[in-house]
Design an enzyme around this catalytic site. Structure first.
Site, PDB file in Angstrom:
ATOM      1  N   GLU A  75       0.652  -1.246  -0.137  1.00 21.07           N
ATOM      2  CA  GLU A  75       0.062  -0.021   0.071  1.00 21.07           C
ATOM      3  C   GLU A  75       0.942   1.333   0.031  1.00 21.07           C
ATOM      4  O   GLU A  75       0.396   2.373   0.310  1.00 21.07           O
ATOM      5  CB  GLU A  75      -1.041  -0.032   1.341  1.00 21.07           C
ATOM      6  CG  GLU A  75      -1.956  -1.272   1.116  1.00 21.07           C
ATOM      7  CD  GLU A  75      -3.085  -1.352   2.361  1.00 21.07           C
ATOM      8  OE1 GLU A  75      -2.330  -0.891   3.301  1.00 21.07           O
ATOM      9  OE2 GLU A  75      -4.058  -1.948   2.088  1.00 21.07           O
ATOM     10  N   TYR A 121      -9.834  17.665  20.837  1.00 20.87           N
ATOM     11  CA  TYR A 121      -8.542  17.188  20.442  1.00 20.87           C
ATOM     12  C   TYR A 121      -8.806  16.567  19.068  1.00 20.87           C
ATOM     13  O   TYR A 121      -7.719  16.437  18.356  1.00 20.87           O
ATOM     14  CB  TYR A 121      -8.063  16.078  21.340  1.00 20.87           C
ATOM     15  CG  TYR A 121      -7.796  16.902  22.714  1.00 20.87           C
ATOM     16  CD1 TYR A 121      -6.838  17.731  22.897  1.00 20.87           C
ATOM     17  CD2 TYR A 121      -8.928  16.910  23.683  1.00 20.87           C
ATOM     18  CE1 TYR A 121      -6.585  18.678  23.932  1.00 20.87           C
ATOM     19  CE2 TYR A 121      -8.486  17.625  25.096  1.00 20.87           C
ATOM     20  CZ  TYR A 121      -7.410  18.336  25.152  1.00 20.87           C
ATOM     21  OH  TYR A 121      -7.360  18.950  26.314  1.00 20.87           O
TER      22      TYR A 121
END
Length: 213
Positions: A75, A121
């Site tokens: 990949e 976050y």
């Protein structure tokens, strides 16, 4: 080998082992890369993130040619697509982590914003996350789909496959991948409950204060 490359190889061993030891990766799942001035370091194919050897980490040049170490992950083109479209990206982390992968299997999530802004976050470290259609692992179409995002997203969920996250450096990319996983866990834990998401004004404040890649 430069000192910079040697240091980055050892950092990759350490951070990948941390991901593996804490269950963000199992078996030989997932792959991680980091950019160098003369190429990309990449976890080798069929390797486990828990037992990498620094000298065996793959290196490919800017064109994707294998130049050192073991053979890179199949990949690698997925990672290259992020580097090509997000010039400030210094690392890419692709995991099959449980909760983010679970989110990638759901049919009723917004493909243009598939991780709602539950905490500040996830907004600060990950940003908006795109859901990409399923293609088989190793299919070069994954790279094409990332390129089609034109650098607008630092992270994506690959449908029925898992998350892929870029960051300004290896540590930042690992932290962002962990934040995405924990947010997915929270979202699934809260499923069916009335949930308070961050407001548009709160998102604007965060985006103006914490500029991402």
């Amino acid at each position: 080998m430069t000192e910079q490359e040697a240091d980055l190889r050892h950092q990759m061993v350490r951070l990948c082992k941390s991901l593996f030891d804490r269950g963000f990766s199992v078996g030989s799942a997932g792959n991680v890369s980091a950019k160098l001035p003369d190429g990309i370091l990449m976890t080798p194919t069929n390797s486990t993130l828990g037992s990498l050897e620094a000298e065996r980490i793959s290196k490919v040049d800017a064109s994707g040619k294998h130049v050192a170490g073991d053979r890179p992950s199949k990949e690698v083109f997925l990672h290259q697509a992020f580097y090509e479209t997000r010039p400030r990206a210094g690392a890419v982390v692709h995991l099959h982590s449980t909760w983010a992968t679970a989110m990638s299997c759901l049919v009723d999530i917004d493909p243009d914003d598939c991780i709602p802004p539950l905490t500040p976050y996830v907004v600060m470290r990950v940003g908006r996350v795109k859901l990409l259609p399923y293609v088989k692992p190793g299919d070069p179409k994954m790279g094409e789909m990332i390129r089609d995002l034109n650098g607008e997203f630092s992270a994506a969920l690959l449908a029925n496959h898992g998350p892929v996250v870029s960051g300004k450096d290896l540590f930042s990319a690992v932290c962002a991948a962990e934040e995405l996983e924990e947010t997915a866990k929270l979202l699934i834990a809260l499923e069916g409950r009335k949930t308070r998401l961050l407001t548009p004004d709160q998102l604007t404040e965060l985006n103006n204060t914490f500029k991402g890649l």
